[in-house]
Write a protein that holds these residues in place. Structure first.
Motif, PDB file in Angstrom:
ATOM      1  N   UNK A   1       0.802  -1.228   0.000  1.00 29.86           N
ATOM      2  CA  UNK A   1       0.000   0.000   0.000  1.00 29.86           C
ATOM      3  C   UNK A   1       0.835   1.279   0.000  1.00 29.86           C
ATOM      4  N   UNK A   2       2.065   1.210  -0.492  1.00 33.44           N
ATOM      5  CA  UNK A   2       2.869   2.429  -0.542  1.00 33.44           C
ATOM      6  C   UNK A   2       2.339   3.325  -1.666  1.00 33.44           C
ATOM      7  N   UNK A   3       1.982   4.574  -1.364  1.00 32.06           N
ATOM      8  CA  UNK A   3       1.307   5.417  -2.366  1.00 32.06           C
ATOM      9  C   UNK A   3       2.149   5.709  -3.602  1.00 32.06           C
ATOM     10  N   UNK A   4       3.464   5.888  -3.447  1.00 24.70           N
ATOM     11  CA  UNK A   4       4.295   6.197  -4.607  1.00 24.70           C
ATOM     12  C   UNK A   4       4.389   5.006  -5.557  1.00 24.70           C
ATOM     13  N   UNK A   5       4.671   3.822  -5.003  1.00 27.81           N
ATOM     14  CA  UNK A   5       4.766   2.639  -5.856  1.00 27.81           C
ATOM     15  C   UNK A   5       3.420   2.285  -6.465  1.00 27.81           C
ATOM     16  N   UNK A   6       2.358   2.381  -5.659  1.00 29.58           N
ATOM     17  CA  UNK A   6       1.033   2.058  -6.182  1.00 29.58           C
ATOM     18  C   UNK A   6       0.650   2.996  -7.318  1.00 29.58           C
ATOM     19  N   UNK A   7       0.961   4.268  -7.166  1.00 25.84           N
ATOM     20  CA  UNK A   7       0.662   5.240  -8.224  1.00 25.84           C
ATOM     21  C   UNK A   7       1.440   4.908  -9.496  1.00 25.84           C
TER      22      UNK A   7
END
Length: 290
Positions: free
Chosen positions: A133-139
Motif C-alpha cells: 500500500x505504498x502510495x508512490x509505488x502504487x501510483x
C-alpha cells in the motif's frame, strides 16, 4: 515465446502447470498484467530477474527456505533474482488472481546504475521486500493500467516507468541498492549446506548446479561425494521425511504438505509416502485425529 504461470514471466525456470482459465497481456517484455480464475495453482520457481509485483486481487502464498509470505489485494513486493520459492495462488472473494508485474532485468538495472557511485555489499539480504500500500509505488504501477487496454506501450515510456519504479524503490528502501546493483552470478558455495536448506524446491538439477556455482556434471559429482547417493533418491527421501514431520508435528493436511515439500501432485506424493512408510498420508492423519 513466453512461459506462463501466475506472474506470466519469462524469468521462471520451471512451472508445474498452467491454469486453464489464464489470461495475460504484455505491453512490453518487462511489464505485464496477469489474470487467472483457476481455483488453485502451484509452481516451484527461480527468478532470473528481480520482480516487482502489485496485487489487484486474489491471494498468494510464497514459501521459501527461511520464511513463508502471504500477499493479497493492495500488496506490493519485490522478489530478488536467483531465489528459490514455492508459489501457491488462489482467487479470493469471487475475484480472479490479478497482478501487475514489472521485471527489473539486469540489463535495465545496469543502464540505471551506470555512473552512480554505488558499491553493493557482496552478501546482501535476498529476502522478499514488502512495500504494501505504498502510495508512490502504487501510483507508479497503477499508471500502467490504461496501457493494457491499448495492448502496447512505447519503449521510451516503458523505460521511463521502469526508471521511475527503481527511483521510488531507492527512495523508500535505503538498502535496496545492495540488491538491485549486485550483478554477480552465484559463486561456488557449499553444496551440502545449500541442498539441506533448499531440497523442498522442485527444480531441474541444472538450476541447483547454477545456484551452487557448478555445471551439471560438477554438481552431480560433488553431490555424490557429499551424500553418497544420487540427487533424485536423496531429494525424494528428504521430502518424504519433511512431509512425515509436517504431519506429526504441525498437524497439516495432505494437500498442503504435498506441495510445500516439493511434490507435483497429490497422487504421486501419496504413492511415494506409502511406499516409504507403509501407510498413506490419509491413514496417518486419521490416526492423528483419532
Amino acid at each position: 515465446m513466453h512461459n506462463s504461470f501466475y506472474f506470466c514471466t519469462t524469468s521462471l525456470s520451471q512451472a508445474i502447470r498452467i491454469p486453464m482459465e489464464y489470461q495475460a497481456k504484455y505491453i512490453t517484455d518487462d511489464i505485464k498484467l496477469s489474470c487467472y480464475e483457476d481455483k488453485f495453482f502451484k509452481s516451484d520457481i527461480m527468478f532470473d530477474h528481480h520482480m516487482l509485483v502489485w496485487f489487484i486481487s486474489g491471494e498468494t502464498k510464497i514459501v521459501q527456505a527461511d520464511a513463508t509470505y502471504y500477499f493479497k489485494k493492495g500488496d506490493i513486493f519485490l522478489i530478488p533474482r536467483n531465489q528459490l520459492a514455492t508459489i501457491i495462488n488462489y482467487p479470493k472473494d469471487g475475484q480472479p488472481h490479478k497482478t501487475v508485474v514489472m521485471h527489473l532485468s539486469t540489463e535495465k538495472l545496469r543502464d540505471f546504475y551506470t555512473g552512480l557511485p554505488i558499491q553493493p555489499k557482496a552478501a546482501a539480504s535476498q529476502k522478499i521486500h514488502s512495500y504494501s500500500n505504498h502510495p508512490l509505488l502504487e501510483s507508479c504501477l497503477a499508471s500502467l493500467l490504461p496501457y493494457f487496454s491499448m495492448e502496447t506501450l512505447p519503449e521510451d515510456i516503458a523505460s521511463l516507468k521502469i526508471k521511475e519504479a527503481i527511483s521510488i524503490l531507492r527512495t523508500i528502501d535505503k538498502g535496496i541498492d545492495d540488491v538491485l546493483a549486485n550483478f554477480e552470478d552465484p559463486g561456488k558455495i557449499d553444496l551440502a549446506g545449500y541442498m539441506e536448506k533448499n531440497f523442498m524446491f522442485n527444480l531441474p538439477l541444472e538450476k541447483f548446479g547454477y545456484l551452487t556455482g557448478r555445471s551439471l556434471t560438477t554438481f552431480k559429482r560433488d553431490f555424490s561425494k557429499a551424500f553418497h547417493t544420487t540427487p533424485q533418491r536423496w531429494l525424494t527421501q528428504k521430502r518424504l521425511e519433511l512431509a512425515h514431520y509436517q504431519f506429526i508435528e504441525k498437524k497439516k493436511k495432505p494437500i498442503d504438505v504435498c506441495y510445500e515439500v516439493g511434490f507435483e501432485n497429490l497422487s504421486h506424493f501419496s504413492h511415494a509416502f506409502k511406499k516409504q512408510f507403509g501407510y498413506s498420508p490419509t491413514e496417518l492423519t486419521k490416526r492423528q485425529n483419532a
